[in-house]
Motif scaffolding. Structure first.
Motif, PDB file in Angstrom:
ATOM      1  N   SER A 167       0.794  -1.177  -0.176  1.00 37.22           N
ATOM      2  CA  SER A 167       0.036   0.046  -0.050  1.00 37.22           C
ATOM      3  C   SER A 167       0.977   1.083  -0.368  1.00 37.22           C
ATOM      4  O   SER A 167       0.521   2.133  -0.857  1.00 37.22           O
ATOM      5  CB  SER A 167      -0.929   0.003   1.388  1.00 37.22           C
ATOM      6  OG  SER A 167      -1.828  -0.937   1.157  1.00 37.22           O
ATOM      7  N   ARG A 168       1.891   1.171   0.832  1.00 37.28           N
ATOM      8  CA  ARG A 168       2.756   2.477   0.742  1.00 37.28           C
ATOM      9  C   ARG A 168       3.475   2.818  -0.573  1.00 37.28           C
ATOM     10  O   ARG A 168       3.325   4.046  -0.788  1.00 37.28           O
ATOM     11  CB  ARG A 168       4.053   2.018   2.017  1.00 37.28           C
ATOM     12  CG  ARG A 168       5.005   3.122   2.068  1.00 37.28           C
ATOM     13  CD  ARG A 168       4.330   4.289   2.655  1.00 37.28           C
ATOM     14  NE  ARG A 168       5.369   5.437   3.095  1.00 37.28           N
ATOM     15  CZ  ARG A 168       5.995   6.069   1.998  1.00 37.28           C
ATOM     16  NH1 ARG A 168       5.832   6.146   1.153  1.00 37.28           N
ATOM     17  NH2 ARG A 168       6.995   6.918   2.484  1.00 37.28           N
ATOM     18  N   HIS A 169       3.849   1.713  -1.274  1.00 42.35           N
ATOM     19  CA  HIS A 169       4.314   2.103  -2.638  1.00 42.35           C
ATOM     20  C   HIS A 169       3.151   2.482  -3.591  1.00 42.35           C
ATOM     21  O   HIS A 169       3.388   3.257  -4.763  1.00 42.35           O
ATOM     22  CB  HIS A 169       5.168   0.892  -3.085  1.00 42.35           C
ATOM     23  CG  HIS A 169       6.545   0.509  -2.606  1.00 42.35           C
ATOM     24  ND1 HIS A 169       7.386   1.436  -2.644  1.00 42.35           N
ATOM     25  CD2 HIS A 169       7.169  -0.587  -1.894  1.00 42.35           C
ATOM     26  CE1 HIS A 169       8.593   1.114  -1.918  1.00 42.35           C
ATOM     27  NE2 HIS A 169       8.246  -0.074  -1.467  1.00 42.35           N
ATOM     28  N   ALA A 170       1.963   1.715  -3.434  1.00 43.37           N
ATOM     29  CA  ALA A 170       0.913   2.342  -4.107  1.00 43.37           C
ATOM     30  C   ALA A 170       0.452   3.886  -4.220  1.00 43.37           C
ATOM     31  O   ALA A 170       0.471   4.668  -4.925  1.00 43.37           O
ATOM     32  CB  ALA A 170      -0.196   1.416  -3.983  1.00 43.37           C
ATOM     33  N   VAL A 171       0.629   3.968  -2.707  1.00 43.81           N
ATOM     34  CA  VAL A 171       0.312   5.628  -2.683  1.00 43.81           C
ATOM     35  C   VAL A 171       1.276   6.575  -2.948  1.00 43.81           C
ATOM     36  O   VAL A 171       0.986   7.521  -3.243  1.00 43.81           O
ATOM     37  CB  VAL A 171       0.256   5.597  -0.753  1.00 43.81           C
ATOM     38  CG1 VAL A 171       0.097   7.178  -0.326  1.00 43.81           C
ATOM     39  CG2 VAL A 171      -1.217   4.827  -0.382  1.00 43.81           C
ATOM     40  N   ASP A 172       2.639   6.051  -3.043  1.00 43.39           N
ATOM     41  CA  ASP A 172       3.550   7.083  -3.411  1.00 43.39           C
ATOM     42  C   ASP A 172       3.294   7.333  -4.969  1.00 43.39           C
ATOM     43  O   ASP A 172       3.344   8.427  -5.587  1.00 43.39           O
ATOM     44  CB  ASP A 172       4.906   6.331  -3.452  1.00 43.39           C
ATOM     45  CG  ASP A 172       5.580   6.502  -2.043  1.00 43.39           C
ATOM     46  OD1 ASP A 172       5.053   7.461  -1.100  1.00 43.39           O
ATOM     47  OD2 ASP A 172       6.504   5.977  -1.702  1.00 43.39           O
ATOM     48  N   TYR A 173       2.928   6.017  -5.631  1.00 43.89           N
ATOM     49  CA  TYR A 173       2.643   6.405  -6.974  1.00 43.89           C
ATOM     50  C   TYR A 173       1.099   7.353  -7.533  1.00 43.89           C
ATOM     51  O   TYR A 173       1.466   8.206  -7.980  1.00 43.89           O
ATOM     52  CB  TYR A 173       2.371   5.113  -7.800  1.00 43.89           C
ATOM     53  CG  TYR A 173       1.668   4.938  -8.820  1.00 43.89           C
ATOM     54  CD1 TYR A 173       2.238   5.352 -10.171  1.00 43.89           C
ATOM     55  CD2 TYR A 173       0.439   4.681  -9.027  1.00 43.89           C
ATOM     56  CE1 TYR A 173       1.629   5.674 -11.358  1.00 43.89           C
ATOM     57  CE2 TYR A 173      -0.275   4.789 -10.371  1.00 43.89           C
ATOM     58  CZ  TYR A 173       0.318   5.477 -11.633  1.00 43.89           C
ATOM     59  OH  TYR A 173      -0.241   5.437 -12.771  1.00 43.89           O
ATOM     60  N   TRP A 174       0.164   7.034  -6.764  1.00 45.96           N
ATOM     61  CA  TRP A 174      -0.971   7.876  -6.618  1.00 45.96           C
ATOM     62  C   TRP A 174      -0.524   9.314  -6.215  1.00 45.96           C
ATOM     63  O   TRP A 174      -1.224  10.229  -7.043  1.00 45.96           O
ATOM     64  CB  TRP A 174      -2.266   7.211  -5.700  1.00 45.96           C
ATOM     65  CG  TRP A 174      -2.359   5.742  -6.296  1.00 45.96           C
ATOM     66  CD1 TRP A 174      -2.747   5.640  -7.700  1.00 45.96           C
ATOM     67  CD2 TRP A 174      -2.888   5.008  -5.525  1.00 45.96           C
ATOM     68  NE1 TRP A 174      -3.125   4.481  -7.598  1.00 45.96           N
ATOM     69  CE2 TRP A 174      -3.324   3.927  -6.463  1.00 45.96           C
ATOM     70  CE3 TRP A 174      -2.968   4.545  -4.026  1.00 45.96           C
ATOM     71  CZ2 TRP A 174      -3.804   2.530  -6.074  1.00 45.96           C
ATOM     72  CZ3 TRP A 174      -3.496   3.413  -3.703  1.00 45.96           C
ATOM     73  CH2 TRP A 174      -3.878   2.403  -4.846  1.00 45.96           C
ATOM     74  N   ARG A 175       0.368   9.449  -5.356  1.00 45.79           N
ATOM     75  CA  ARG A 175       0.666  10.937  -4.913  1.00 45.79           C
ATOM     76  C   ARG A 175       1.287  11.614  -6.101  1.00 45.79           C
ATOM     77  O   ARG A 175       1.020  12.756  -6.394  1.00 45.79           O
ATOM     78  CB  ARG A 175       1.257  10.956  -3.628  1.00 45.79           C
ATOM     79  CG  ARG A 175       0.395  10.836  -2.437  1.00 45.79           C
ATOM     80  CD  ARG A 175       1.279  10.970  -1.214  1.00 45.79           C
ATOM     81  NE  ARG A 175       1.621  12.126  -1.107  1.00 45.79           N
ATOM     82  CZ  ARG A 175       2.601  12.487  -0.322  1.00 45.79           C
ATOM     83  NH1 ARG A 175       3.608  11.888   0.592  1.00 45.79           N
ATOM     84  NH2 ARG A 175       3.196  13.815   0.249  1.00 45.79           N
ATOM     85  N   GLY A 176       2.082  10.868  -6.735  1.00 43.08           N
ATOM     86  CA  GLY A 176       2.731  11.412  -7.860  1.00 43.08           C
ATOM     87  C   GLY A 176       2.081  11.649  -9.002  1.00 43.08           C
ATOM     88  O   GLY A 176       2.329  12.696  -9.616  1.00 43.08           O
ATOM     89  N   VAL A 177       1.060  10.903  -9.231  1.00 46.29           N
ATOM     90  CA  VAL A 177      -0.016  11.212 -10.384  1.00 46.29           C
ATOM     91  C   VAL A 177      -0.691  12.403 -10.039  1.00 46.29           C
ATOM     92  O   VAL A 177      -0.920  13.295 -10.958  1.00 46.29           O
ATOM     93  CB  VAL A 177      -0.942   9.998 -10.567  1.00 46.29           C
ATOM     94  CG1 VAL A 177      -2.053  10.328 -11.381  1.00 46.29           C
ATOM     95  CG2 VAL A 177      -0.286   8.971 -10.853  1.00 46.29           C
TER      96      VAL A 177
END
Length: 300
Positions: free
Chosen positions: A131-141
């Protein structure tokens, strides 16, 4: 078109049981699916990639889109590769279903530190890393000006909500996941991310041994314990239609959908003075008399 048409979903522990049902159901509703599974035993031992490959082959044969991934959810760098697998294969990521887990059943008086640590590692660290890596991706988007409509779907358990005999470690880990979900929902909404959790009851490797009679398949009529019964709610939670739902814990079994009320305030006594120790017992007894009887611990 299905309700998840074009959305990309990671399902961990997707080779068997509930995870397999989720992966197939998402694909049937038009999602691109990353089938993540390292193929361990129920206790978390061994490796077998063929089970994940089989689910991917089943999805592709039905006209869906899926790729297999064999990375370990508990490894920080490997969890990043799981997220990258979705982005590389399908151009993005919309949903993470944290489903993978192990169980080391043991009465508390016989529990070992090694069993405790292994259970916490897979359930709690595994939920965190992916989840933490997914959140990093979504915040970047979002920072790049893109629209985020993302979902985290965690897996707790009735054991985590009310306790279960001989499952101290598992119950503790699953209770922690329910609390994690509340925090994620409160913190991540600003980024376009919802977080919800499931407490599913269905026939899996975990439940067949502990509740063999209850979990037995029926020859005719509605098979209440079929894991496919859980999948529709999971798929809906992963869809764009569920954007208004976050911070909920769903208990699911057969055709039943329940939203938990969580740790709500119960009976209260308050005075404008410090309690004397001898007075506390009387107050607590009065509160217990007003409190509804809690659900029993599983197996008690």
């Amino acid at each position: 078109m299905g309700i998840c048409e074009g959305r990309t979903v990671i399902v961990t522990g997707a080779a068997r049981g509930l995870g397999r049902s989720y992966a197939l159901a998402f694909a049937a509703e038009g999602a691109n699916v990353v089938v993540n599974d390292i193929g361990t035993s129920l206790s978390g031992e061994g490796r077998d990639t063929s089970a994940a490959d089989a689910v991917v082959a089943e999805i592709v044969a039905a006209g869906g889109k899926a790729v297999a991934n064999y990375d370990d959810i508990t490894d920080w760098d490997a969890a990043k590769r799981i997220v990258a697998a979705a982005i590389d294969a399908f151009g993005g990521l919309d949903v993470v279903v944290n489903n993978a887990g192990i169980v080391r059943d043991r009465m508390f008086v016989s529990a070992t530190p090694e069993e405790w640590d292994a259970t916490m590692h897979v359930h709690l660290r595994g939920h965190f890393c992916v989840s933490r890596h997914a959140v990093d991706y979504w915040r970047g988007v979002q920072k790049a000006g893109g629209k985020v409509d993302a979902r985290i779907i965690n897996t707790t358990s009735g054991a985590g909500l009310q306790g279960s005999i001989a499952q101290a470690a598992y119950s503790t880990a699953k209770g922690g996941i329910a609390a994690l979900t509340l925090v994620q929902a409160a913190e991540l909404g600003r980024y376009g991310i919802t977080a919800n959790a499931l407490a599913p009851a269905a026939r899996t490797r975990m439940t067949e041994g502990a509740f063999a009679e209850k979990m037995a398949a029926v020859e005719q009529g509605f098979d209440k314990q079929d894991p496919d019964n859980i999948a529709p709610t999971v798929v809906w939670l992963g869809s764009a239609e569920s954007a208004h739902v976050s911070g909920c814990v769903f208990e699911l079994e057969g055709g039943r959908i329940t939203i938990e009320r969580g740790w709500d305030l119960g009976p209260t006594i308050e005075q404008d003075a410090k309690w004397a120790p001898a007075e506390v017992g009387v107050a607590v007894d009065a509160l217990l008399a007003k409190r509804p009887a809690p659900r029993a611990v599983w197996g008690s």
